[in-house]
Design an enzyme around this catalytic site. Structure first.
Site, PDB file in Angstrom:
ATOM      1  N   GLU A  15       7.677  -5.731  -2.525  1.00 29.98           N
ATOM      2  CA  GLU A  15       6.709  -4.632  -2.412  1.00 29.98           C
ATOM      3  C   GLU A  15       7.248  -3.333  -2.997  1.00 29.98           C
ATOM      4  O   GLU A  15       8.273  -2.831  -2.548  1.00 29.98           O
ATOM      5  CB  GLU A  15       6.356  -4.408  -0.938  1.00 29.98           C
ATOM      6  CG  GLU A  15       5.374  -3.277  -0.719  1.00 29.98           C
ATOM      7  CD  GLU A  15       5.058  -3.050   0.747  1.00 29.98           C
ATOM      8  OE1 GLU A  15       4.234  -2.163   1.028  1.00 29.98           O
ATOM      9  OE2 GLU A  15       5.621  -3.752   1.612  1.00 29.98           O
ATOM     10  N   GLU A  49      -2.250  -3.077   7.071  1.00 28.92           N
ATOM     11  CA  GLU A  49      -0.992  -2.526   7.570  1.00 28.92           C
ATOM     12  C   GLU A  49      -1.237  -1.087   7.987  1.00 28.92           C
ATOM     13  O   GLU A  49      -1.474  -0.215   7.157  1.00 28.92           O
ATOM     14  CB  GLU A  49       0.114  -2.576   6.510  1.00 28.92           C
ATOM     15  CG  GLU A  49       1.429  -2.066   7.073  1.00 28.92           C
ATOM     16  CD  GLU A  49       2.534  -2.026   6.049  1.00 28.92           C
ATOM     17  OE1 GLU A  49       3.577  -2.652   6.289  1.00 28.92           O
ATOM     18  OE2 GLU A  49       2.365  -1.374   5.004  1.00 28.92           O
TER      19      GLU A  49
END
Length: 199
Positions: free
Chosen positions: A64, A157
């Site tokens: 990420e 998230e």
């Protein structure tokens, strides 16, 4: 990134390890072009070892990119794609719409850069809250995912200001919803409509 993370994923039946597996969140440092190239070379070598171990356990690794305030190493989809290009197919990208909103100049180009190596997408509002009632261009994001043929997972998230360590790390200073359950339900409701072409 360590073998322990792969072992933990395998132990709970997870198919993937996701995140910034190259540095601790919040660590930033200046590098010359030569230092950056050397650092990325070391990272690529380490990921190759991890990928081989993860592959033996049927686990994928989704690297990420984070925004500039959380790392100085990998901030864009193109940077991660370049890093992993020659690594095994079980290494891909996890993109996060929150970080993309800060770092990417062109969402379509970012998703094209990820392409068939996009393994997971974290979806949240530009304020870290539920997707939908925010400034993100959700119709464009849906179009980009359709264009690259992405049919993988979406994960909301978000964080809560009620946890002091998380609140400080993620700079969450106010509630993003009435409750975390409300945030999840609101986000899920939006994502179901969004998947069907609304809005």
């Amino acid at each position: 990134m360590s073998a322990a993370a792969v072992d933990a994923a395998a132990g709970v039946g997870a198919a993937m390890v996701i995140g910034p597996m190259y540095t601790s969140v919040g660590r930033t440092w200046r590098m010359s072009p030569q230092e950056r190239a050397a650092t990325l070379g070391e990272l690529r070598d380490s990921l190759a070892v991890c990928a081989e171990y993860a592959g033996r356990h049927g686990i994928a690794l989704a690297v990420e990119p984070l925004n500039r305030y959380e790392t100085s190493l990998l901030n864009t989809a193109a940077q991660v794609r370049e890093l992993i290009e020659d690594l095994p197919g079980n290494v891909g990208l996890n993109l996060d719409t929150y970080h993309m909103n800060i770092e990417e100049r062109d969402l379509r180009a970012a998703f094209r850069a990820a392409g068939d190596r996009l393994l997971h997408l974290q979806v949240c509002g530009n304020d870290r809250g539920a997707p939908g009632h925010d400034l993100q261009d959700w119709p464009l994001i849906r179009d980009c995912l359709t264009e690259i043929g992405y049919r993988g997972m979406l994960g909301i998230e978000s964080f809560t200001a009620d946890n002091a360590s998380i609140a400080t790390a993620a700079s969450i200073w106010r509630p993003l919803a009435e409750s975390q359950d409300a945030l999840a339900l609101e986000g899920l409701r939006f994502l179901r409509e969004w998947r069907e072409g609304r809005p």
